[in-house]
Structure formats: C-alpha cells, structure tokens
Design a protein around this motif. Structure first.
Motif, PDB file in Angstrom:
ATOM      1  N   CYS A  65       1.348  -0.826   0.206  1.00  0.00           N
ATOM      2  CA  CYS A  65       0.123   0.224   0.380  1.00  0.00           C
ATOM      3  C   CYS A  65       0.634   0.932   0.115  1.00  0.00           C
ATOM      4  O   CYS A  65       0.436   2.216  -0.770  1.00  0.00           O
ATOM      5  CB  CYS A  65      -1.255  -0.564   1.053  1.00  0.00           C
ATOM      6  SG  CYS A  65      -2.328  -1.283   0.864  1.00  0.00           S
ATOM      7  N   GLU A  66       1.768   1.155   1.080  1.00  0.00           N
ATOM      8  CA  GLU A  66       2.801   2.321   0.979  1.00  0.00           C
ATOM      9  C   GLU A  66       3.583   2.450  -0.378  1.00  0.00           C
ATOM     10  O   GLU A  66       3.797   3.366  -1.376  1.00  0.00           O
ATOM     11  CB  GLU A  66       3.506   2.529   2.542  1.00  0.00           C
ATOM     12  CG  GLU A  66       3.731   2.915   3.254  1.00  0.00           C
ATOM     13  CD  GLU A  66       4.397   2.202   4.491  1.00  0.00           C
ATOM     14  OE1 GLU A  66       5.673   1.256   3.803  1.00  0.00           O
ATOM     15  OE2 GLU A  66       4.181   2.505   5.555  1.00  0.00           O
ATOM     16  N   ARG A  67       3.531   1.810  -1.182  1.00  0.00           N
ATOM     17  CA  ARG A  67       4.941   1.983  -2.207  1.00  0.00           C
ATOM     18  C   ARG A  67       3.722   2.186  -3.224  1.00  0.00           C
ATOM     19  O   ARG A  67       4.308   2.963  -4.573  1.00  0.00           O
ATOM     20  CB  ARG A  67       5.315   0.399  -2.812  1.00  0.00           C
ATOM     21  CG  ARG A  67       6.989  -0.017  -1.746  1.00  0.00           C
ATOM     22  CD  ARG A  67       6.700  -1.678  -2.063  1.00  0.00           C
ATOM     23  NE  ARG A  67       8.006  -1.747  -1.025  1.00  0.00           N
ATOM     24  CZ  ARG A  67       8.204  -2.600  -1.139  1.00  0.00           C
ATOM     25  NH1 ARG A  67       7.435  -3.733  -1.841  1.00  0.00           N
ATOM     26  NH2 ARG A  67       8.980  -3.401  -0.576  1.00  0.00           N
ATOM     27  N   VAL A  80       4.056   5.933  -5.779  1.00  0.00           N
ATOM     28  CA  VAL A  80       4.297   5.119  -7.327  1.00  0.00           C
ATOM     29  C   VAL A  80       3.446   6.523  -7.563  1.00  0.00           C
ATOM     30  O   VAL A  80       3.511   7.574  -8.853  1.00  0.00           O
ATOM     31  CB  VAL A  80       4.243   4.299  -7.535  1.00  0.00           C
ATOM     32  CG1 VAL A  80       4.175   4.204  -8.649  1.00  0.00           C
ATOM     33  CG2 VAL A  80       5.316   3.507  -6.620  1.00  0.00           C
ATOM     34  N   GLY A  81       2.391   6.131  -6.964  1.00  0.00           N
ATOM     35  CA  GLY A  81       0.791   7.186  -7.341  1.00  0.00           C
ATOM     36  C   GLY A  81       1.480   8.241  -7.904  1.00  0.00           C
ATOM     37  O   GLY A  81       1.050   9.793  -8.476  1.00  0.00           O
ATOM     38  N   ASP A  82       1.224   8.822  -6.456  1.00  0.00           N
ATOM     39  CA  ASP A  82       2.052  10.019  -6.253  1.00  0.00           C
ATOM     40  C   ASP A  82       3.259  10.415  -7.104  1.00  0.00           C
ATOM     41  O   ASP A  82       3.010  11.458  -7.854  1.00  0.00           O
ATOM     42  CB  ASP A  82       2.896  10.969  -5.181  1.00  0.00           C
ATOM     43  CG  ASP A  82       1.160  10.674  -3.801  1.00  0.00           C
ATOM     44  OD1 ASP A  82       0.199  10.769  -4.143  1.00  0.00           O
ATOM     45  OD2 ASP A  82       1.532  10.751  -2.397  1.00  0.00           O
ATOM     46  N   LEU A  83       4.423   9.994  -7.325  1.00  0.00           N
ATOM     47  CA  LEU A  83       6.083   9.714  -8.622  1.00  0.00           C
ATOM     48  C   LEU A  83       5.516  10.394  -9.678  1.00  0.00           C
ATOM     49  O   LEU A  83       5.583  11.469 -10.113  1.00  0.00           O
ATOM     50  CB  LEU A  83       6.352   9.006  -8.194  1.00  0.00           C
ATOM     51  CG  LEU A  83       7.870   9.324  -8.724  1.00  0.00           C
ATOM     52  CD1 LEU A  83       8.633  10.824  -8.242  1.00  0.00           C
ATOM     53  CD2 LEU A  83       8.824   7.801  -8.885  1.00  0.00           C
ATOM     54  N   GLU A  84       4.703   9.223 -10.187  1.00  0.00           N
ATOM     55  CA  GLU A  84       3.887   9.031 -11.823  1.00  0.00           C
ATOM     56  C   GLU A  84       2.516  10.128 -11.915  1.00  0.00           C
ATOM     57  O   GLU A  84       2.458  10.496 -12.948  1.00  0.00           O
ATOM     58  CB  GLU A  84       3.733   8.442 -11.791  1.00  0.00           C
ATOM     59  CG  GLU A  84       5.033   7.456 -11.714  1.00  0.00           C
ATOM     60  CD  GLU A  84       5.786   7.283 -11.817  1.00  0.00           C
ATOM     61  OE1 GLU A  84       6.595   8.522 -12.972  1.00  0.00           O
ATOM     62  OE2 GLU A  84       7.541   7.194 -11.797  1.00  0.00           O
ATOM     63  N   GLY A  85       1.967  10.781 -10.785  1.00  0.00           N
ATOM     64  CA  GLY A  85       0.848  11.772 -11.476  1.00  0.00           C
ATOM     65  C   GLY A  85      -0.044  10.440 -11.624  1.00  0.00           C
ATOM     66  O   GLY A  85      -1.327  11.115 -12.088  1.00  0.00           O
ATOM     67  N   GLY A 107      -2.934   5.836  -7.214  1.00  0.00           N
ATOM     68  CA  GLY A 107      -2.478   5.387  -6.242  1.00  0.00           C
ATOM     69  C   GLY A 107      -2.297   3.831  -5.038  1.00  0.00           C
ATOM     70  O   GLY A 107      -2.427   3.569  -4.969  1.00  0.00           O
ATOM     71  N   THR A 108      -4.534   4.239  -5.778  1.00  0.00           N
ATOM     72  CA  THR A 108      -4.818   3.231  -4.575  1.00  0.00           C
ATOM     73  C   THR A 108      -5.045   1.440  -5.493  1.00  0.00           C
ATOM     74  O   THR A 108      -4.998   1.783  -6.619  1.00  0.00           O
ATOM     75  CB  THR A 108      -6.596   3.547  -4.625  1.00  0.00           C
ATOM     76  OG1 THR A 108      -7.158   4.069  -5.909  1.00  0.00           O
ATOM     77  CG2 THR A 108      -6.234   5.124  -4.063  1.00  0.00           C
ATOM     78  N   ARG A 109      -5.278   0.961  -4.121  1.00  0.00           N
ATOM     79  CA  ARG A 109      -5.484  -0.922  -5.047  1.00  0.00           C
ATOM     80  C   ARG A 109      -6.062  -1.100  -3.095  1.00  0.00           C
ATOM     81  O   ARG A 109      -6.501  -0.832  -2.642  1.00  0.00           O
ATOM     82  CB  ARG A 109      -4.259  -0.634  -4.695  1.00  0.00           C
ATOM     83  CG  ARG A 109      -3.112  -1.195  -3.652  1.00  0.00           C
ATOM     84  CD  ARG A 109      -1.691  -2.096  -4.051  1.00  0.00           C
ATOM     85  NE  ARG A 109      -1.743  -2.725  -5.358  1.00  0.00           N
ATOM     86  CZ  ARG A 109      -0.981  -2.525  -6.492  1.00  0.00           C
ATOM     87  NH1 ARG A 109      -1.219  -1.416  -6.394  1.00  0.00           N
ATOM     88  NH2 ARG A 109      -0.728  -3.392  -7.617  1.00  0.00           N
ATOM     89  N   GLY A 160      -6.690   5.067   2.428  1.00  0.00           N
ATOM     90  CA  GLY A 160      -5.737   6.470   2.129  1.00  0.00           C
ATOM     91  C   GLY A 160      -4.800   6.973   2.385  1.00  0.00           C
ATOM     92  O   GLY A 160      -4.232   7.658   1.851  1.00  0.00           O
ATOM     93  N   GLY A 161      -4.748   6.805   3.100  1.00  0.00           N
ATOM     94  CA  GLY A 161      -3.438   6.832   4.073  1.00  0.00           C
ATOM     95  C   GLY A 161      -1.813   5.656   3.453  1.00  0.00           C
ATOM     96  O   GLY A 161      -1.229   6.239   4.245  1.00  0.00           O
ATOM     97  N   GLY A 162      -2.121   5.122   2.353  1.00  0.00           N
ATOM     98  CA  GLY A 162      -1.187   4.098   2.784  1.00  0.00           C
ATOM     99  C   GLY A 162      -1.098   2.831   3.521  1.00  0.00           C
ATOM    100  O   GLY A 162       0.234   2.239   3.339  1.00  0.00           O
TER     101      GLY A 162
END
Length: 290
Positions: free
Chosen positions: A118-120, A124-129, A132-134, A139-141
C-alpha cells in the motif's frame, strides 16, 4: 587380505583420484572457460558487465536503485522494482522478504506485506501522477484491516460486534480510520502500548474498499522479485514513467517511448512469460543519447 593386496588397492584408488582430479578439477574447468571466452558468448560468461569510458557501472543482469542519497527517486531515471536483497540489489545478500499473503497486520517493529504494498503504491502514484489506490489499502497507504471483537458463531465469525479496531492505523496519525463504522460499531484507531494489543482477540477482517480491481500502479512496482536482483520491469510500469522521465530530461515523450521499445525483451521462446524492460540498460541508453 594380505598387506601387499591392501597396498595395491589403495594405490589404484589414489591413482584414480589423481587422474579424475586433473581431468574434472583442472582440465574440464579450463576448457569450459576457454569456450566461454569465444567472441559472442564471452560477454554473458563474464557477467554481462556494463562499462562506459573504462568505468564499470554494473551488470545488465542485476538491478540498481536510481535514487539520491536520501532514497528519493531521481526524476530523470526509470525506477526499478523494489528489492529485498540487503540494502537493495546486493548480490551477496540475494533474497526475498519471505512475507506472504497472510502478512496483513503490522507490528511495532515491522510492516506487513500488505502495508508495504500500500505504501509503495501510494508513493508511485504520487511520483507518476496516477491513481495509487489499490484494493485492501487505506487512503493513508496502509493495509485496510479491522479487528472485529464480539461473540462468535459456530464457524468462528463474529456476530453482533461490540468493538472494532483499525489495526494498522495507530492513534495520533493525521489519517482518519478507514471506516467511520463497521456493522453499526464505531471504528477505533489502534492505541499504543499494551492497550493496542486488544486487537489480537478479535477476528481479522480485510476491507476491500472502493479502489479499482485493476490498479493503475502495476504489481511489479510494489513487490520485489524472488532474488531481489531483477533488473526488469513490466511494460505497464515503464509506460507510467515515460511522462516523468521525458519532462525531467527535456525530450519528447516519443523519444523516451522509442528507447523503452528498444530495450524491451520479448517472451522467452515466444510464449513463456511476459515482455519486460531492462531498466539498467534503458537508463544508460538515455544517458548516452544526451
């Protein structure tokens, strides 16, 4: 058996040992080494080493971390998949994390596999725009897991819960619990200290959540390979990085996509596995192009 026969037998055994040692311990390895040095296969036999201007940069068979001194991803480089080998991609400590699908509850000194994923994924979602949810992530990862406390039926399932704890969300964080209520019972955050261990008497219930079944962040972006040394990523993971790399390098998206295609390996024998992208070779090619 007399002494003379005993000596002859031991001498024959010793001669066989010496002959086989010379053939199999010396001659055979030397012949194989000489064959491996034939131009063509010699590169792979010597470790597929990568050198630029006489400087050894690594091997195309072993992944690398393209991060700064603080571990932050360098925007101009494609990122490799995670590694559990030592401090990352260490050939002397090749290994997996040994965490399996049942690793869903965090402990004070170790995150579960679910929370790591979840953290990763969020990072990755923040980095790549991208999203990042799964599934089964808050919501906090962190892993979306509840401890449901109350009387149980004959199958061990809780009926009429009396208390519900979000076990991977400690109190004091900025994130609210993953749910306000569960079956009409208010969801609590996990208290620190012995009080926080109250969850252990409850039924552990993973919460699916509303994330899409097919996450935008692919699985290889959030899980390590078995060896921890794999230099390859999926085409899907490479695709979501193209925009960031193109922007950081000041080149067009098409140029980066062309480089990705040039360093994509097809299926083994045409039908085994999936196509993969060698991150080490791809990043080196992008550096050379500039």
């Amino acid at each position: 058996m007399n002494f003379a026969n005993l000596v002859r037998q031991h001498w024959a055994a010793l001669r066989a040992l010496l002959v086989l040692t010379v053939i199999l311990g010396l001659a055979y390895p030397v012949v194989i080494w000489l064959v491996a040095q034939i131009p063509g296969p010699n590169d792979k036999a010597n470790g597929s080493l990568i050198e630029v201007d006489g400087k050894l940069l690594g091997s195309s068979l072993i992944g690398q971390a393209f991060t700064d001194a603080d571990g932050n991803p360098l925007p101009q480089y494609f990122q490799s998949r995670p590694s559990a080998a030592g401090d990352g991609y260490d050939p002397m400590a090749t290994s997996a994390s040994n965490l399996g699908p049942e690793s869903i509850v965090d402990t004070p000194d170790k995150s579960s596999l679910l929370t790591l994923v979840c953290e990763r994924s969020a990072a990755v979602g923040d980095l790549e725009g991208v999203d990042g949810t799964r599934p089964f992530c808050t919501g906090g990862g962190v892993g979306a897991v509840l401890s449901v406390i109350g009387p149980r039926d004959a199958r061990g399932n809780v009926v009429n819960p009396t208390r519900v704890i979000s076990v991977n969300e400690p109190c004091g964080t900025t994130q609210a619990p993953l749910l306000d209520t569960y079956e009409g019972v208010r969801v609590e955050c996990r208290q620190p200290g012995p009080e926080g261990d109250a969850y252990s008497i409850g039924q552990i219930v993973p919460i699916r959540g509303s994330a899409p079944a097919d996450p935008a962040v692919p699985a290889d972006a959030v899980t390590a390979s078995g060896s921890g040394l794999d230099p390859h990523i999926s085409i899907a993971y490479a695709d979501i990085q193209v925009n960031r790399v193109a922007k950081a390098r000041g080149v067009s998206r098409a140029e980066v996509q062309h480089a990705v295609a040039a360093h994509t390996d097809g299926r083994f024998l045409g039908f085994f596995g999936e196509p993969t992208v060698n991150v080490v070779e791809l990043n080196l090619a992008l550096d050379r192009a500039q």
